[in-house]
Scaffold this motif. Structure first.
Motif, PDB file in Angstrom:
ATOM      1  N   PHE A  28     -45.661  -1.901  40.273  1.00 22.18           N
ATOM      2  CA  PHE A  28     -45.472  -2.770  41.354  1.00 22.18           C
ATOM      3  C   PHE A  28     -44.090  -2.955  41.879  1.00 22.18           C
ATOM      4  O   PHE A  28     -43.390  -3.739  40.834  1.00 22.18           O
ATOM      5  CB  PHE A  28     -46.630  -4.282  41.557  1.00 22.18           C
ATOM      6  N   HIS A  29     -43.734  -2.681  42.820  1.00 14.61           N
ATOM      7  CA  HIS A  29     -42.430  -2.715  43.430  1.00 14.61           C
ATOM      8  C   HIS A  29     -42.675  -4.162  43.422  1.00 14.61           C
ATOM      9  O   HIS A  29     -43.283  -5.161  43.401  1.00 14.61           O
ATOM     10  CB  HIS A  29     -41.853  -2.225  44.279  1.00 14.61           C
ATOM     11  N   SER A  30     -40.661  -4.581  43.843  1.00 12.38           N
ATOM     12  CA  SER A  30     -40.640  -6.156  44.063  1.00 12.38           C
ATOM     13  C   SER A  30     -40.635  -6.799  45.220  1.00 12.38           C
ATOM     14  O   SER A  30     -40.607  -8.241  45.975  1.00 12.38           O
ATOM     15  CB  SER A  30     -38.806  -6.036  43.920  1.00 12.38           C
ATOM     16  N   TRP A  31     -41.034  -5.998  46.537  1.00 14.31           N
ATOM     17  CA  TRP A  31     -41.601  -6.283  47.588  1.00 14.31           C
ATOM     18  C   TRP A  31     -42.443  -7.147  47.621  1.00 14.31           C
ATOM     19  O   TRP A  31     -43.852  -6.785  47.075  1.00 14.31           O
ATOM     20  CB  TRP A  31     -41.426  -5.063  48.275  1.00 14.31           C
ATOM     21  N   ILE A  32     -42.247  -8.216  48.952  1.00 15.91           N
ATOM     22  CA  ILE A  32     -43.659  -9.241  48.542  1.00 15.91           C
ATOM     23  C   ILE A  32     -44.735  -8.428  49.463  1.00 15.91           C
ATOM     24  O   ILE A  32     -45.443  -9.336  48.728  1.00 15.91           O
ATOM     25  CB  ILE A  32     -42.658 -10.356  49.074  1.00 15.91           C
ATOM     26  N   GLN A  33     -44.777  -7.352  49.750  1.00 16.63           N
ATOM     27  CA  GLN A  33     -45.848  -6.865  50.401  1.00 16.63           C
ATOM     28  C   GLN A  33     -46.612  -6.305  49.426  1.00 16.63           C
ATOM     29  O   GLN A  33     -48.006  -6.791  49.352  1.00 16.63           O
ATOM     30  CB  GLN A  33     -45.588  -5.165  50.614  1.00 16.63           C
TER      31      GLN A  33
ATOM     32  N   GLY B 157     -50.841  -5.863  29.916  1.00 17.66           N
ATOM     33  CA  GLY B 157     -49.687  -4.922  29.838  1.00 17.66           C
ATOM     34  C   GLY B 157     -49.918  -3.390  30.231  1.00 17.66           C
ATOM     35  O   GLY B 157     -49.578  -2.762  29.697  1.00 17.66           O
ATOM     36  N   SER B 158     -50.687  -3.690  31.230  1.00 15.71           N
ATOM     37  CA  SER B 158     -51.054  -2.510  32.076  1.00 15.71           C
ATOM     38  C   SER B 158     -50.312  -2.352  33.496  1.00 15.71           C
ATOM     39  O   SER B 158     -49.980  -0.539  33.731  1.00 15.71           O
ATOM     40  CB  SER B 158     -52.702  -2.629  32.341  1.00 15.71           C
ATOM     41  N   ALA B 159     -48.837  -3.000  33.559  1.00 19.46           N
ATOM     42  CA  ALA B 159     -48.381  -2.912  34.583  1.00 19.46           C
ATOM     43  C   ALA B 159     -47.094  -3.136  34.093  1.00 19.46           C
ATOM     44  O   ALA B 159     -46.837  -4.052  33.667  1.00 19.46           O
ATOM     45  CB  ALA B 159     -48.924  -3.526  36.257  1.00 19.46           C
ATOM     46  N   THR B 160     -45.996  -2.364  34.599  1.00 19.84           N
ATOM     47  CA  THR B 160     -44.772  -2.816  34.246  1.00 19.84           C
ATOM     48  C   THR B 160     -44.037  -4.896  34.726  1.00 19.84           C
ATOM     49  O   THR B 160     -44.384  -4.569  35.849  1.00 19.84           O
ATOM     50  CB  THR B 160     -43.514  -2.046  35.094  1.00 19.84           C
ATOM     51  N   PRO B 161     -44.066  -5.044  33.419  1.00 25.40           N
ATOM     52  CA  PRO B 161     -43.955  -6.651  33.811  1.00 25.40           C
ATOM     53  C   PRO B 161     -42.844  -6.642  34.784  1.00 25.40           C
ATOM     54  O   PRO B 161     -42.355  -5.916  35.215  1.00 25.40           O
ATOM     55  CB  PRO B 161     -43.085  -7.059  32.623  1.00 25.40           C
ATOM     56  N   TYR B 162     -43.544  -7.687  36.063  1.00 20.80           N
ATOM     57  CA  TYR B 162     -42.660  -8.773  36.848  1.00 20.80           C
ATOM     58  C   TYR B 162     -41.683  -9.029  36.687  1.00 20.80           C
ATOM     59  O   TYR B 162     -40.220  -8.948  36.972  1.00 20.80           O
ATOM     60  CB  TYR B 162     -43.066  -9.691  37.383  1.00 20.80           C
ATOM     61  N   SER B 163     -41.064  -9.107  35.624  1.00 21.57           N
ATOM     62  CA  SER B 163     -40.133  -9.768  35.201  1.00 21.57           C
ATOM     63  C   SER B 163     -38.576  -8.893  34.884  1.00 21.57           C
ATOM     64  O   SER B 163     -37.844  -8.709  35.468  1.00 21.57           O
ATOM     65  CB  SER B 163     -39.934 -11.088  33.865  1.00 21.57           C
ATOM     66  N   GLU B 164     -39.859  -7.703  34.177  1.00 20.85           N
ATOM     67  CA  GLU B 164     -37.970  -6.963  34.065  1.00 20.85           C
ATOM     68  C   GLU B 164     -38.246  -5.695  35.529  1.00 20.85           C
ATOM     69  O   GLU B 164     -37.151  -5.516  36.018  1.00 20.85           O
ATOM     70  CB  GLU B 164     -38.833  -5.139  33.058  1.00 20.85           C
ATOM     71  N   VAL B 165     -38.735  -6.429  36.297  1.00 15.39           N
ATOM     72  CA  VAL B 165     -38.659  -5.361  37.856  1.00 15.39           C
ATOM     73  C   VAL B 165     -38.301  -5.868  38.301  1.00 15.39           C
ATOM     74  O   VAL B 165     -36.384  -5.791  38.949  1.00 15.39           O
ATOM     75  CB  VAL B 165     -40.436  -5.253  38.312  1.00 15.39           C
ATOM     76  N   VAL B 166     -37.455  -7.449  38.621  1.00 16.16           N
ATOM     77  CA  VAL B 166     -37.349  -7.938  39.361  1.00 16.16           C
ATOM     78  C   VAL B 166     -35.308  -8.102  38.561  1.00 16.16           C
ATOM     79  O   VAL B 166     -34.468  -7.566  39.302  1.00 16.16           O
ATOM     80  CB  VAL B 166     -37.698  -9.576  38.723  1.00 16.16           C
ATOM     81  N   SER B 167     -35.642  -8.880  36.858  1.00 17.91           N
ATOM     82  CA  SER B 167     -34.052  -8.808  36.300  1.00 17.91           C
ATOM     83  C   SER B 167     -33.322  -7.913  36.098  1.00 17.91           C
ATOM     84  O   SER B 167     -32.218  -7.419  36.073  1.00 17.91           O
ATOM     85  CB  SER B 167     -34.482  -9.029  34.959  1.00 17.91           C
ATOM     86  N   GLN B 168     -34.292  -6.017  36.492  1.00 16.55           N
ATOM     87  CA  GLN B 168     -33.340  -5.236  36.270  1.00 16.55           C
ATOM     88  C   GLN B 168     -33.228  -4.242  37.094  1.00 16.55           C
ATOM     89  O   GLN B 168     -32.590  -3.371  37.435  1.00 16.55           O
ATOM     90  CB  GLN B 168     -34.244  -4.176  34.592  1.00 16.55           C
ATOM     91  N   LYS B 169     -33.645  -4.902  38.277  1.00 12.27           N
ATOM     92  CA  LYS B 169     -34.191  -4.450  39.539  1.00 12.27           C
ATOM     93  C   LYS B 169     -34.384  -2.903  39.865  1.00 12.27           C
ATOM     94  O   LYS B 169     -33.870  -2.000  39.908  1.00 12.27           O
ATOM     95  CB  LYS B 169     -32.554  -3.930  39.675  1.00 12.27           C
ATOM     96  N   LEU B 170     -35.606  -2.340  39.020  1.00 13.53           N
ATOM     97  CA  LEU B 170     -36.248  -1.501  38.756  1.00 13.53           C
ATOM     98  C   LEU B 170     -36.415  -0.918  40.331  1.00 13.53           C
ATOM     99  O   LEU B 170     -36.851  -1.415  41.133  1.00 13.53           O
ATOM    100  CB  LEU B 170     -37.534  -1.283  37.868  1.00 13.53           C
ATOM    101  N   ASN B 171     -36.678   0.047  40.721  1.00 12.93           N
ATOM    102  CA  ASN B 171     -37.245   1.317  41.761  1.00 12.93           C
ATOM    103  C   ASN B 171     -38.233   1.975  41.760  1.00 12.93           C
ATOM    104  O   ASN B 171     -38.134   2.332  40.004  1.00 12.93           O
ATOM    105  CB  ASN B 171     -36.080   1.815  42.078  1.00 12.93           C
TER     106      ASN B 171
END
Length: 449
Positions: free
Chosen positions: A207-212, A257-271
């Motif tokens: 799930f991407h970092s967009w609040i959508q 543990g089935s979705a990429t952790p939100y903390s990683e999405v945000v801190s690593q600026k994942l796309n």
């Protein structure tokens, strides 16, 4: 799709300058509306198409060449930074308007951005043009681009929700490609496709970092009250079953543990693109805009086959549907070439976007099979796009249009993002998240009335 920052929506800069520069929301409508599409054949004019796309990569060179062939008295200037960053484009657009630049066609990535500027008098209503051509908008397009009963643009691509899945991962987990499923089943699939290899985890979904994606159930699949206010814009719309379900899903992905952790999405600026195409995740909830890329690009080749599933549903008995959005092409209210600009946006929103071969058009009269064939054929590795499952999703998903968000939607999303972060990163409960966001957003609504 633009490389959007976490806040998703930018605040519109220089609003006071824009208001003074455009003369307020109503002035454009007070001027006599230009109609007709003809020009003097001996006096070719140049119209500026302002956007954020890459000309060659997105086939705009092909589109413009064909349009100019059919309309030799109209030349099209492609005005774009070509960085696929619509947020930066909006900043530059507002500065250009404030500076009095000559503009003609303005593109918007969704109705919220258009609505903000229509309220400032930047956009020419198209009702007179459509009436002169005998066009019934609802018979022509799936998306609704009206604001307060007036049409402010013609829709280009139609982006509806769907799920893309790595076929290899699906088969590896022994799962059937879903043709009708719920959000709970989606998370079950995510868990089943999650795989650990030493210290590395391949997650079932991302799930991407967009609040959508914070209110994914509400935002993607609900035609009524899909935004952060009720459709009348008077009441905060956080305390509802769809928002609650969205938050529950996001916490479930974290706990299982089935979705990429939100903390990683945000801190690593994942796309989301590299996460999926590099096979760090098995499936994505996304839009039809991403279809061409599943066949590979110059940047990221396709190394596996993608299959498609419909957007999950809240309840099994719910209809299979998805809200549609997408680009909208509008005419600048102070354009010196409104007739020619209309000629282009009408042509592009029908024949032109099919020729472009990159997106599903909003135009109802397009041949869907032909459109899909063009998109697949234009990809780097056509065999990596599963046509059968894609057509099934497109043909069996009912397109719905959510109400246009209030002009200050960015403020509301910022509030929700703050509370969402507290829930995902600091352990705030779902109840507190909903209550706090509901109260804060209602205060903003009340302050605007």
């Amino acid at each position: 799709m633009s490389k959007v920052k976490r806040n998703l929506f930018i605040a519109v800069p220089l609003l006071s300058l824009l208001v003074s520069g455009c003369g307020g929301a109503g002035n454009a409508e007070k001027e006599p509306a230009a109609t007709g599409t003809g020009t003097d054949a001996e006096q070719a004019v140049t119209i500026k198409l302002s956007n954020w796309y890459a000309k060659k990569m997105d086939n705009w060179d092909i589109v413009i060449a064909e349009f100019e062939k059919q309309h030799p008295n109209i030349k099209v200037e492609f005005a774009s930074a070509e960085d696929n960053n619509s947020n930066e484009y909006y900043k530059k657009l507002d500065l250009a308007v404030a500076g009095g630049d000559d503009l003609d066609i303005l593109m918007f990535s969704n109705m919220t951005f258009l609505s903000q500027r229509a309220g400032l008098g930047m956009i020419q209503p198209l009702d007179d043009y459509l009436a002169k051509d005998g066009i019934n908008f609802k018979d022509e397009y799936t998306a609704d681009t009206s604001i307060d009963g007036k049409i402010y643009g013609l829709p280009g691509k139609s982006s509806q929700g769907l799920v893309i899945i790595n076929e290899d991962h699906l088969k590896e987990a022994g799962l059937e490609l879903p043709k009708d499923w719920t959000w709970d089943q989606y998370m079950e699939y995510s868990k089943a496709m999650t795989k650990k290899n030493g210290d590395k985890t391949r997650y079932g979904t991302y799930f991407h970092s967009w609040i959508q994606y914070g209110y994914v159930v509400q935002n993607f699949g609900q035609p009524v009250n899909a935004n952060l206010t009720t459709d009348d814009g008077k009441t905060a719309n956080i305390d509802n079953p769809f928002m609650r379900k969205s938050l529950e899903l996001r916490l479930r992905g974290e706990s299982e543990g089935s979705a990429t952790p939100y903390s990683e999405v945000v801190s690593q600026k994942l796309n989301y693109r590299p996460q999926y195409f590099n096979q760090d995740t098995s499936m994505l909830v996304t839009g039809t805009f991403l279809i061409p890329e599943t066949g590979g690009t110059d940047t990221i080749p396709a190394s596996f086959k993608t299959v498609f599933a419909p957007l999950p549903k809240m309840k099994a008995e719910d209809p299979m549907s998805s809200n549609v959005s997408g680009d909208v092409l509008s005419i600048y209210s102070k354009s010196k070439h409104k007739d020619e600009a209309y000629t282009f946006i009408r042509w592009f929103s029908t024949e032109g976007i099919v020729l472009q071969g990159k997106n599903i058009p909003s135009w109802k009269k397009a041949d869907l099979n032909d459109v899909v064939d063009r998109i697949i054929a234009g990809s780097k590795t056509p065999e990596m796009i599963d046509k059968a499952s894609l057509l099934y999703v497109l043909e069996n998903t009912k397109s719905t249009t959510a109400a246009t968000a209030v002009p200050y939607h960015a403020e509301l999303e910022k509030v929700l993002l703050e509370e969402f972060d507290k829930m995902m990163l600091s352990g705030q409960s779902i109840d507190d998240t909903i209550q706090h966001a509901q109260t804060k957003i209602q205060k903003i609504i009340d302050s605007k009335s």
